[in-house]
Design an enzyme around this catalytic site. Structure first.
Site, PDB file in Angstrom:
ATOM      1  N   ASP A  26       4.749   0.800  12.924  1.00  0.00           N
ATOM      2  CA  ASP A  26       5.059  -0.402  13.704  1.00  0.00           C
ATOM      3  C   ASP A  26       6.244  -0.065  14.605  1.00  0.00           C
ATOM      4  O   ASP A  26       7.368  -0.557  14.422  1.00  0.00           O
ATOM      5  CB  ASP A  26       5.364  -1.566  12.768  1.00  0.00           C
ATOM      6  CG  ASP A  26       4.148  -1.947  11.945  1.00  0.00           C
ATOM      7  OD1 ASP A  26       3.053  -2.050  12.512  1.00  0.00           O
ATOM      8  OD2 ASP A  26       4.278  -2.113  10.716  1.00  0.00           O
ATOM      9  N   ARG A  42      -4.228  -4.233   7.106  1.00  0.00           N
ATOM     10  CA  ARG A  42      -5.405  -4.644   7.880  1.00  0.00           C
ATOM     11  C   ARG A  42      -6.622  -3.754   7.645  1.00  0.00           C
ATOM     12  O   ARG A  42      -7.756  -4.165   7.912  1.00  0.00           O
ATOM     13  CB  ARG A  42      -5.101  -4.586   9.378  1.00  0.00           C
ATOM     14  CG  ARG A  42      -4.148  -5.651   9.792  1.00  0.00           C
ATOM     15  CD  ARG A  42      -3.713  -5.448  11.210  1.00  0.00           C
ATOM     16  NE  ARG A  42      -2.808  -6.523  11.551  1.00  0.00           N
ATOM     17  CZ  ARG A  42      -2.945  -7.302  12.605  1.00  0.00           C
ATOM     18  NH1 ARG A  42      -3.921  -7.107  13.449  1.00  0.00           N
ATOM     19  NH2 ARG A  42      -2.088  -8.258  12.840  1.00  0.00           N
ATOM     20  N   GLY A  94       1.988   3.098   2.191  1.00  0.00           N
ATOM     21  CA  GLY A  94       3.066   3.115   3.183  1.00  0.00           C
ATOM     22  C   GLY A  94       4.316   2.428   2.644  1.00  0.00           C
ATOM     23  O   GLY A  94       5.440   2.945   2.771  1.00  0.00           O
ATOM     24  N   HIS A  95       4.115   1.251   2.021  1.00  0.00           N
ATOM     25  CA  HIS A  95       5.272   0.559   1.424  1.00  0.00           C
ATOM     26  C   HIS A  95       5.878   1.392   0.298  1.00  0.00           C
ATOM     27  O   HIS A  95       7.097   1.433   0.131  1.00  0.00           O
ATOM     28  CB  HIS A  95       4.849  -0.799   0.848  1.00  0.00           C
ATOM     29  CG  HIS A  95       4.315  -1.752   1.865  1.00  0.00           C
ATOM     30  ND1 HIS A  95       2.990  -2.079   1.945  1.00  0.00           N
ATOM     31  CD2 HIS A  95       4.947  -2.460   2.836  1.00  0.00           C
ATOM     32  CE1 HIS A  95       2.811  -2.953   2.924  1.00  0.00           C
ATOM     33  NE2 HIS A  95       3.975  -3.198   3.486  1.00  0.00           N
ATOM     34  N   GLN A  97       8.215  -2.787  16.433  1.00  0.00           N
ATOM     35  CA  GLN A  97       9.016  -3.553  15.465  1.00  0.00           C
ATOM     36  C   GLN A  97      10.288  -2.789  15.110  1.00  0.00           C
ATOM     37  O   GLN A  97      11.385  -3.358  15.049  1.00  0.00           O
ATOM     38  CB  GLN A  97       8.193  -3.822  14.203  1.00  0.00           C
ATOM     39  CG  GLN A  97       8.992  -4.419  13.058  1.00  0.00           C
ATOM     40  CD  GLN A  97       8.126  -4.887  11.908  1.00  0.00           C
ATOM     41  OE1 GLN A  97       7.520  -5.943  11.988  1.00  0.00           O
ATOM     42  NE2 GLN A  97       8.060  -4.122  10.829  1.00  0.00           N
ATOM     43  N   GLY A 110       8.762   1.121   8.636  1.00  0.00           N
ATOM     44  CA  GLY A 110       7.800   2.176   8.950  1.00  0.00           C
ATOM     45  C   GLY A 110       7.741   2.472  10.446  1.00  0.00           C
ATOM     46  O   GLY A 110       7.887   1.570  11.275  1.00  0.00           O
ATOM     47  N   VAL A 154       2.528   6.850   6.775  1.00  0.00           N
ATOM     48  CA  VAL A 154       1.661   7.433   5.739  1.00  0.00           C
ATOM     49  C   VAL A 154       0.219   7.217   6.187  1.00  0.00           C
ATOM     50  O   VAL A 154      -0.145   6.130   6.636  1.00  0.00           O
ATOM     51  CB  VAL A 154       1.904   6.765   4.372  1.00  0.00           C
ATOM     52  CG1 VAL A 154       0.990   7.360   3.307  1.00  0.00           C
ATOM     53  CG2 VAL A 154       3.369   6.931   3.970  1.00  0.00           C
ATOM     54  N   HIS A 184       0.861  -1.184   0.000  1.00  0.00           N
ATOM     55  CA  HIS A 184       0.000   0.000   0.000  1.00  0.00           C
ATOM     56  C   HIS A 184       0.898   1.235   0.000  1.00  0.00           C
ATOM     57  O   HIS A 184       2.135   1.124  -0.109  1.00  0.00           O
ATOM     58  CB  HIS A 184      -0.954  -0.036   1.197  1.00  0.00           C
ATOM     59  CG  HIS A 184      -0.268  -0.264   2.510  1.00  0.00           C
ATOM     60  ND1 HIS A 184       0.612   0.635   3.062  1.00  0.00           N
ATOM     61  CD2 HIS A 184      -0.315  -1.316   3.368  1.00  0.00           C
ATOM     62  CE1 HIS A 184       1.054   0.175   4.207  1.00  0.00           C
ATOM     63  NE2 HIS A 184       0.526  -1.023   4.413  1.00  0.00           N
TER      64      HIS A 184
HETATM   65  O1  PAF Z   1       6.427  -5.248   8.790  1.00  0.00           O
HETATM   66  C1  PAF Z   1       6.364  -6.289   8.099  1.00  0.00           C
HETATM   67  O2  PAF Z   1       5.763  -6.313   7.032  1.00  0.00           O
HETATM   68  C2  PAF Z   1       7.001  -7.568   8.609  1.00  0.00           C
HETATM   69  O3  PAF Z   1       6.915  -7.659   9.986  1.00  0.00           O
HETATM   70  C3  PAF Z   1       8.456  -7.728   8.136  1.00  0.00           C
HETATM   71  C4  PAF Z   1       9.356  -6.653   8.700  1.00  0.00           C
HETATM   72  C5  PAF Z   1       8.513  -7.731   6.623  1.00  0.00           C
HETATM   73  C6  PAF Z   1       8.999  -9.077   8.627  1.00  0.00           C
HETATM   74  O4  PAF Z   1       8.245 -10.143   8.145  1.00  0.00           O
END
Ligand code: PAF
Length: 289
Positions: free
Chosen positions: A156, A193, A42-43, A159, A153, A182, A40
């Protein structure tokens, strides 16, 4: 290795050997964007930043089974490689690593990465084992891709903290860049999601961002007490009947320890809520400087 039509990008590598060959043909510095697909906006912002800052851009599309606590969630995860590759091409990716589960976790693989207590609070408390799965796959991918910079991002937030920690602690290759979240026009953070929300829950979901904005405004107006900031977020979410709050947090941005009392330094504000069975998270860091 599947070069796109007439050498078009991205080159698709499915095995470690194909990736090695594709990487040998790309210049450094190498930017890396790990994803689970379902790309999306964001990516796209991560890929574009990698494109701006690197001589070549590698992305991965791998739905990592070890970070799902629930088999049904893993099976239901959206997969549309053709659509993802089209997005990746438009955003300027040179190489797409699309491995199988066996390529990432070869037969007999038994090593896992446990990031320690930071993996067991907040999202980690609600999703036991999730961050060990993330940390393990990120360590493997960074080892295989050997990027100069990898892009994650800020939405998260936990993460990102964990990835920074394992890269430092395990001396994994490259540096880690955190990228701004974003958002949809109403403030909802982009997430794969969001597509699972019904229309009413989709409208209500903007409450997470409103809660962060309210706490950010309170902080800017002089409320530096962490308990008061958590209360501000809690009150905003409580006013939205469709949202079931899981947690609000005002924490140290590096250790993720909950802050207590007035804070002079930066604070990571984050929260999680469930709307219509869909768990959503959001986060922002506030700072007086
Ligand atoms: O954020 C994500 O999409 C996932 O957690 C990642 C970093 C690709 C690891 O599978």
């Amino acid at each position: 290795m599947t070069p796109g039509v007439l050498g078009a990008r991205p080159v698709v590598a499915r095995t470690r050997e194909e990736l090695r060959d594709a990487l040998a043909a790309t210049p450094r510095p190498r930017g890396f964007v790990p994803t689970m697909g379902a790309l999306h906006a964001g990516h796209v912002s991560l890929l574009r930043r990698a494109r701006d800052e690197s001589a070549s851009v590698v992305m991965s599309v791998f739905v990592n089974p070890t970070q799902f606590e629930d088999r049904a969630d893993l099976d239901a995860y959206p997969r549309d490689l053709a659509a993802d590759l089209a997005v990746a091409r438009d955003a300027g990716a040179d190489v797409a690593f699309v491995p199988s589960v066996e390529t990432v976790y070869p037969a007999g693989a038994s090593t896992t990465v446990d990031p320690g207590p930071i993996a067991r609070v907040l999202e980690g408390a609600a999703r036991p084992g999730h961050f060990a799965g993330v940390a393990t796959v990120v360590a493997i991918l960074l080892g295989i891709v050997a990027p100069d910079v990898s892009y994650f991002g800020e939405k998260d937030a936990q993460q990102l903290v964990i990835v920074r920690r394992i890269v430092r602690d395990l001396a994994l290759p490259g540096s880690v860049a955190g990228c701004r979240t974003v958002r949809e026009p109403d403030g909802l953070a982009m997430s794969s999601r969001n597509a699972r929300l019904g229309p009413d829950d989709r409208s209500a979901a903007a409450v997470l961002h409103r809660a962060l904005l309210a706490a950010r405004d309170a902080h800017a107006a002089g409320t530096t007490d962490a308990d008061a900031l958590r209360a501000v977020m809690r009150d905003v979410v409580a006013a939205e009947p469709r949202a079931a709050l899981d947690y609000v947090s005002a924490a140290d941005p590096t250790t993720l320890e909950e802050a207590r009392g007035p804070q002079a330094g930066p604070i990571l504000l984050s929260l999680a809520a469930v709307l219509g069975g869909v768990r959503l998270i959001d986060a922002e860091t506030v700072s007086l400087t």
